[in-house]
Design a protein around this motif. Sequence first.
Motif, PDB file in Angstrom:
ATOM      1  N   HIS A  48      -6.130  -0.121   6.063  1.00 45.93           N
ATOM      2  CA  HIS A  48      -6.187   0.757   7.261  1.00 45.93           C
ATOM      3  C   HIS A  48      -6.873   0.050   8.433  1.00 45.93           C
ATOM      4  N   HIS A  87      -9.807   1.708   0.952  1.00 39.59           N
ATOM      5  CA  HIS A  87      -9.369   2.354   2.188  1.00 39.59           C
ATOM      6  C   HIS A  87     -10.590   2.308   3.096  1.00 39.59           C
ATOM      7  N   HIS A 145       0.855  -1.201   0.000  1.00 43.24           N
ATOM      8  CA  HIS A 145       0.000   0.000   0.000  1.00 43.24           C
ATOM      9  C   HIS A 145       0.883   1.240   0.000  1.00 43.24           C
ATOM     10  N   HIS A 205       1.274   5.390  -2.005  1.00 41.67           N
ATOM     11  CA  HIS A 205       0.828   6.426  -2.943  1.00 41.67           C
ATOM     12  C   HIS A 205       2.112   6.983  -3.569  1.00 41.67           C
ATOM     13  N   ASP A 258       2.127   2.653   3.518  1.00 42.02           N
ATOM     14  CA  ASP A 258       1.220   3.758   3.173  1.00 42.02           C
ATOM     15  C   ASP A 258       2.026   4.963   2.680  1.00 42.02           C
TER      16      ASP A 258
END
Length: 401
Positions: free
Chosen positions: A254, A231, A61, A63, A306
């Motif tokens: 999450h 999410h 996970h 970004h 994350d």
Amino acid sequence: MLYAIKCDKTVTFSGGAMRLFDGFTVVKDGYITELTSRKPDDVPILDATGKTLTPGLIDAHTHLIHAGSREGELGMKLAGTPYMEILAQGGGILSTVAATRAASKDALKTKALTSLDIMLSYGTTTVEAKSGYGLDLDTELKQLEAARELGRQQPVDIISTYMGAHAIPAEYKGDRRGYLDLMTGVVIPAVAERNLVEFADVFCENGAFSIDETREILTAAKNLGFGLKLHADEIEAIGGAELAAELGAVSAEHLWAASEEGMDALAKKGVVAVLLPGTSFYLMAGRFANAKEMLRRGVKIALATDYNPGSCPTENMQMVMTFAAFGMGLSTAEILRAMTVDAAWAVGRNETVGDIKPGMKADLVIFNAPNPDYLIYHFGINHADRVIKNGVIVKGDKNIC
Ligand code: IZC
Ligand code: ZN
């Protein structure tokens, strides 16, 4: 290329529980071909005696692709302004959207390449990367093309996820319906047509996208062949875990606030819970996802960074090990499993990576640690001594004698 790694602390999961194998891991043409306690004849040996050998870490996970940074929000954060409040004021995700729209594809690639290099140096050999800092068609495609090109250009495998449902863009403020229609009618089909991703994800949270909106977006993506991620229940328990199970998602991510019913739904449907303890730390949430309870209820868990410019700006999976141990109370075996063999399930790669056994890709990390516990015990430094991707040493001493 043929060689064998000699290590007395080789972490494997064959047969279920984590096991430490003492012997030789034979690597041929990028794959693991054998684990043997007898020294193979006429094969160069990479001596990792006294160190720890693990599967390459899988960061399920991130970004990864974006422009800019948000250290300007640090003061607000420390003064107690909630993450979702910063977003509601037009900052947070939306400030990264503005920076990403303004950046060229090359600039996005250059920044992400630096991050991939850091990831690799800490032992990550496979990474999932979400879009969602463009929101409009052109910028989402730019982000996803950058990810695809980078995947071909450097050693870390990149698994792409479309996440246009990250925030409502400024130009659609007051017109949620218009933005949903843009995603389902234009952007998702365009992403599918170019075959840019394997998964779609939605930030399902009060202040982002509701349960019904999430269902609508993910159903449109599913109909075009995307695997699904969510999410879910990050800040409030709004039923994200239950929705992940209902839709047959690969993972729910999450889950700090997930209810016990939600956990049971994940277990029942085999949805992997991707847990992000670095984010709990960085948002000063005062709580972590209840990983122990999830395991007790039979949920498969993965641990990931994350990595993103707002709620968890780190590429370092070894730091996540520390947060998972001291924040969630997970054992070393539970943590390593959640970053390798079970993380592979979260990104649909369980047949090829995540374990040290014959037939798997030779994605491996030699840690300068006398045993796995030491990785967590001596925290905040980089223990990775050599990182091997597809059988090739890509970080550390390249000599095999
Ligand atoms: O840029 O803040 N949680 N999306 C949802 C993020 C964190 C990334 C960000
Ligand atoms: Zn995220």
